[in-house]
Design a protein around this motif. Structure first.
Motif, PDB file in Angstrom:
ATOM      1  N   HIS A 156       0.839  -1.199   0.000  1.00 15.08           N
ATOM      2  CA  HIS A 156       0.000   0.000   0.000  1.00 15.08           C
ATOM      3  C   HIS A 156       0.880   1.258   0.000  1.00 15.08           C
ATOM      4  O   HIS A 156       0.960   1.965   1.005  1.00 15.08           O
ATOM      5  N   PRO A 157       1.542   1.547  -1.111  1.00 15.15           N
ATOM      6  CA  PRO A 157       2.426   2.718  -1.152  1.00 15.15           C
ATOM      7  C   PRO A 157       1.632   4.013  -1.080  1.00 15.15           C
ATOM      8  O   PRO A 157       0.459   4.071  -1.460  1.00 15.15           O
ATOM      9  N   LYS A 158       2.297   5.065  -0.622  1.00 20.64           N
ATOM     10  CA  LYS A 158       1.627   6.349  -0.443  1.00 20.64           C
ATOM     11  C   LYS A 158       1.776   7.298  -1.635  1.00 20.64           C
ATOM     12  O   LYS A 158       1.159   8.367  -1.638  1.00 20.64           O
ATOM     13  N   ASP A 159       2.569   6.932  -2.640  1.00 20.45           N
ATOM     14  CA  ASP A 159       2.777   7.845  -3.769  1.00 20.45           C
ATOM     15  C   ASP A 159       1.614   7.764  -4.757  1.00 20.45           C
ATOM     16  O   ASP A 159       1.763   7.359  -5.909  1.00 20.45           O
ATOM     17  N   LYS A 160       0.456   8.204  -4.284  1.00 20.53           N
ATOM     18  CA  LYS A 160      -0.772   8.137  -5.074  1.00 20.53           C
ATOM     19  C   LYS A 160      -1.001   9.387  -5.940  1.00 20.53           C
ATOM     20  O   LYS A 160      -1.754   9.325  -6.905  1.00 20.53           O
ATOM     21  N   LEU A 161      -0.357  10.492  -5.583  1.00 24.05           N
ATOM     22  CA  LEU A 161      -0.590  11.734  -6.328  1.00 24.05           C
ATOM     23  C   LEU A 161      -0.247  11.593  -7.815  1.00 24.05           C
ATOM     24  O   LEU A 161      -1.059  11.991  -8.670  1.00 24.05           O
ATOM     25  N   PRO A 162       0.909  11.026  -8.187  1.00 25.57           N
ATOM     26  CA  PRO A 162       1.183  10.879  -9.626  1.00 25.57           C
ATOM     27  C   PRO A 162       0.165   9.995 -10.347  1.00 25.57           C
ATOM     28  O   PRO A 162      -0.093  10.212 -11.538  1.00 25.57           O
ATOM     29  N   ILE A 163      -0.415   9.037  -9.640  1.00 27.70           N
ATOM     30  CA  ILE A 163      -1.423   8.185 -10.271  1.00 27.70           C
ATOM     31  C   ILE A 163      -2.635   9.023 -10.654  1.00 27.70           C
ATOM     32  O   ILE A 163      -3.157   8.923 -11.780  1.00 27.70           O
ATOM     33  N   GLY A 164      -3.109   9.862  -9.723  1.00 31.37           N
ATOM     34  CA  GLY A 164      -4.239  10.730 -10.038  1.00 31.37           C
ATOM     35  C   GLY A 164      -3.931  11.681 -11.179  1.00 31.37           C
ATOM     36  O   GLY A 164      -4.772  11.915 -12.059  1.00 31.37           O
ATOM     37  N   GLN A 165      -2.727  12.236 -11.196  1.00 28.30           N
ATOM     38  CA  GLN A 165      -2.338  13.149 -12.269  1.00 28.30           C
ATOM     39  C   GLN A 165      -2.344  12.434 -13.622  1.00 28.30           C
ATOM     40  O   GLN A 165      -2.855  12.962 -14.619  1.00 28.30           O
ATOM     41  N   ARG A 166      -1.780  11.240 -13.662  1.00 26.58           N
ATOM     42  CA  ARG A 166      -1.683  10.500 -14.927  1.00 26.58           C
ATOM     43  C   ARG A 166      -3.054  10.014 -15.397  1.00 26.58           C
ATOM     44  O   ARG A 166      -3.332   9.975 -16.602  1.00 26.58           O
ATOM     45  N   LEU A 167      -3.895   9.621 -14.464  1.00 26.84           N
ATOM     46  CA  LEU A 167      -5.266   9.259 -14.827  1.00 26.84           C
ATOM     47  C   LEU A 167      -5.977  10.439 -15.481  1.00 26.84           C
ATOM     48  O   LEU A 167      -6.657  10.282 -16.509  1.00 26.84           O
ATOM     49  N   ALA A 168      -5.831  11.612 -14.889  1.00 29.99           N
ATOM     50  CA  ALA A 168      -6.507  12.795 -15.419  1.00 29.99           C
ATOM     51  C   ALA A 168      -5.975  13.173 -16.798  1.00 29.99           C
ATOM     52  O   ALA A 168      -6.744  13.596 -17.672  1.00 29.99           O
ATOM     53  N   LEU A 169      -4.671  13.018 -17.014  1.00 19.97           N
ATOM     54  CA  LEU A 169      -4.105  13.292 -18.327  1.00 19.97           C
ATOM     55  C   LEU A 169      -4.729  12.384 -19.384  1.00 19.97           C
ATOM     56  O   LEU A 169      -5.130  12.841 -20.464  1.00 19.97           O
ATOM     57  N   LEU A 170      -4.813  11.103 -19.089  1.00 23.97           N
ATOM     58  CA  LEU A 170      -5.392  10.163 -20.047  1.00 23.97           C
ATOM     59  C   LEU A 170      -6.864  10.450 -20.283  1.00 23.97           C
ATOM     60  O   LEU A 170      -7.351  10.410 -21.428  1.00 23.97           O
ATOM     61  N   ALA A 171      -7.605  10.746 -19.211  1.00 22.15           N
ATOM     62  CA  ALA A 171      -9.027  11.044 -19.361  1.00 22.15           C
ATOM     63  C   ALA A 171      -9.224  12.316 -20.180  1.00 22.15           C
ATOM     64  O   ALA A 171     -10.122  12.384 -21.031  1.00 22.15           O
ATOM     65  N   ALA A 172      -8.390  13.312 -19.938  1.00 23.88           N
ATOM     66  CA  ALA A 172      -8.513  14.571 -20.686  1.00 23.88           C
ATOM     67  C   ALA A 172      -8.244  14.351 -22.166  1.00 23.88           C
ATOM     68  O   ALA A 172      -8.922  14.912 -23.031  1.00 23.88           O
ATOM     69  N   ARG A 173      -7.250  13.536 -22.470  1.00 22.31           N
ATOM     70  CA  ARG A 173      -6.938  13.277 -23.876  1.00 22.31           C
ATOM     71  C   ARG A 173      -7.985  12.393 -24.543  1.00 22.31           C
ATOM     72  O   ARG A 173      -8.459  12.671 -25.646  1.00 22.31           O
TER      73      ARG A 173
END
Length: 519
Positions: free
Chosen positions: A393-410
């Motif tokens: 259960h790593p805590k580095d979740k912020l980049p995951i949210g950022q990358r998800l949003a990039l893909l969704a936006a595109r």
């Protein structure tokens, strides 16, 4: 009628009674919205977010023959309840709007009104514990609340049901989801699209993909049929589920874990009642539970009896196709979160450590997850540079949210942006070296300025050796003093590889292998 009726045909009367008792507690526990002659489906409450630029189904139940009128945003749509007491209308596509409006549903005797309803982007966020992982555990994500303007959440109550339910417990709130990944995704998507974002959060730790599969998938997924046949014959499990659901609340931790590790029954209670609520797509962060074995269907412990790693790819694709069928939307987008770096080797392979590509590790699960890209309207978020060697259960979740949003936006908002890191396009086999050509490779470089890491080479001997890597434009040239004629390359194909290759957007290169060796 429930989709599992044919499978119940040959069950004993006592077994049917057992199922009726378990299912009955749900039918009684989910009150319909409004009075007896008119109810509206559970996902519609005050503060709801409706999906922009799509047909929006609104449905419910009423006495047969009852005329129903649905009004919203200047539209008035009408329907008549069928003989089975169900009704549905479809609102025409609407532009995004943060202006609160009222959704009104009425019959000749009853009017139900939902206030503060907006129109924007709706996403279902599902999976297991890393999707459930709390926002409070990641301070940099929690701090995003101050700059998040219009994010709403419908959190589905975590429970199970033996048969497919029509209703569930939950309500829309004007609060972000208590999920680090879902909230950070919603935050960056709201910023990218300048629209309200609604998250339907339906997740539960320790759940397998089979927990979220409708029973009818046993017709097309062989191992799932075996699982459901065994489940139907297991009266001890049936009795324990009934005892938990009808017993003391809150459940003990042991009972909670027991329920969420079952197959199918999470789908029945937590997903089926959402169908066909209009949404842009589904974010899926799940897979850890299915990494307990390479080949699947292990006998011990009981909760490791599932697809395993190698069957997960075809199962994931079948699951996506089935959900699209359920929603009646072939364009429904699926954003799959790749499992990040972590190392717990499986005993079925060589014990070569967290960076070696021969070890039976999560590398093979990532390859299974990437099979989803064979379907249209799917994306996989690359997380190979994230994670923790020993913490699942790593805590580095912020980049995951950022990358998800990039893909969704595109992919769903039509924005022209770079949303992916370098991806292997082709590999040129020369005499004593290999040249890897990439797409999405503008500004190809390493984060630390050193030579690229994470590349391994082999020939037909299947002996893998570290590669010497050199950047040349948008390619990486690989060689090794240990191989005269290298033929194959594996990149970042390990449990917890060390990687540094990115593009100008600082997005990491995606794992790959060019060999077809079997584990």
């Amino acid at each position: 009628m429930s989709n599992d009726q044919p499978a119940m045909r040959h069950r004993s009367p006592s077994h049917l009674v057992r199922l009726a008792i378990v299912a009955g507690c749900f039918l009684l526990s989910y009150p319909a919205t409004a009075m007896a002659d008119l109810s509206v489906a559970s996902p519609f409450t005050d503060n709801a977010v409706l999906q922009q630029k799509m047909l929006v189904p609104v449905w419910g139940s009423a006495d047969p023959g009852t005329a129903i009128t649905v009004e919203f945003d200047g539209q008035k749509q009408q329907s008549v309840a069928d003989a089975d007491g169900t009704w549905k209308v479809q609102l025409n596509p609407m532009p995004a709007s943060a202006e609160p409006q009222t959704l009104q549903v009425s019959s000749s005797t009853t009017t139900v009104s939902f206030t503060n309803v907006v129109v924007g982007e709706v996403w279902i966020c599902s999976g297991q514990s890393n999707m459930q992982f709390s926002t409070a555990a990641v301070p940099e994500i929690q701090s995003l609340a101050a700059s998040s303007e219009n994010i709403r959440c419908f959190e589905v109550k975590r429970t199970v049901a033996m048969t497919e339910q029509d209703r569930l417990e939950g309500k829309w709130t004007e609060q972000p989801p208590n999920s680090a990944v879902a909230f950070s995704f919603a935050h960056f998507l709201e910023q990218a699209g300048d629209v309200p974002v609604g998250i339907v959060l339906a997740c539960w730790g320790s759940s397998s993909i089979e927990a979220w599969m409708p029973r009818e998938m046993s017709d097309t997924v062989p191992h799932f049929k075996t699982m459901m046949d065994e489940f139907d014959a297991d009266t001890d499990t049936q009795d324990r589920i009934a005892s938990i659901l009808n017993g003391k609340k809150p459940w003990s931790r042991a009972d909670d874990i027991f329920l969420r590790r079952q197959s199918n029954i999470l789908y029945n209670a937590m997903i089926h009642p959402l169908v066909p609520y209009a949404s842009r797509g589904l974010v899926w962060y799940q897979g850890e539970r299915n990494t307990q074995s390479m080949f699947g269907m292990s006998k011990e412990p009981w909760f490791s009896r599932h697809s395993g790693i190698l069957k997960y790819g075809p199962t994931l694709k079948a699951w996506i196709e089935r959900y699209r069928k359920e929603w009646g939307n072939e364009d429904m987008h699926f954003l799959v979160v790749m499992l990040p770096g972590y190392f717990k080797p499986l005993p079925t392979g060589p014990q070569m450590g967290p960076e070696h590509p021969s070890t039976h590790s999560w590398a093979w699960m990532r390859e299974s997850q990437l099979q989803s890209l064979e379907l249209p309207h799917t994306s996989v978020v690359n997380t190979i540079d994230l994670g923790d060697l020993k913490n699942i259960h790593p805590k580095d979740k912020l980049p995951i949210g950022q990358r998800l949003a990039l893909l969704a936006a595109r992919e769903t908002l039509g924005q022209t942006i770079e949303a992916e890191g370098p991806k292997m396009q082709r590999v040129e086999v020369l005499d004593d070296r290999l040249v890897v050509h990439f797409e999405h490779a503008g500004g190809l470089r390493t984060l630390d300025g050193n030579a690229p890491t994470g590349f391994w080479l082999s020939d037909d001997s299947q002996k893998w050796v570290p590669a010497t890597a050199e950047l040349r434009g948008q390619t990486v040239v690989l060689s090794s003093s240990e191989l005269t004629h290298p033929l194959y390359v594996r990149y970042a194909f390990a449990g917890k590889p060390k990687v540094n290759l990115v593009n100008a957007a600082k997005l990491p290169a995606s794992p790959f292998r060019t060999d077809s060796f079997q584990p």
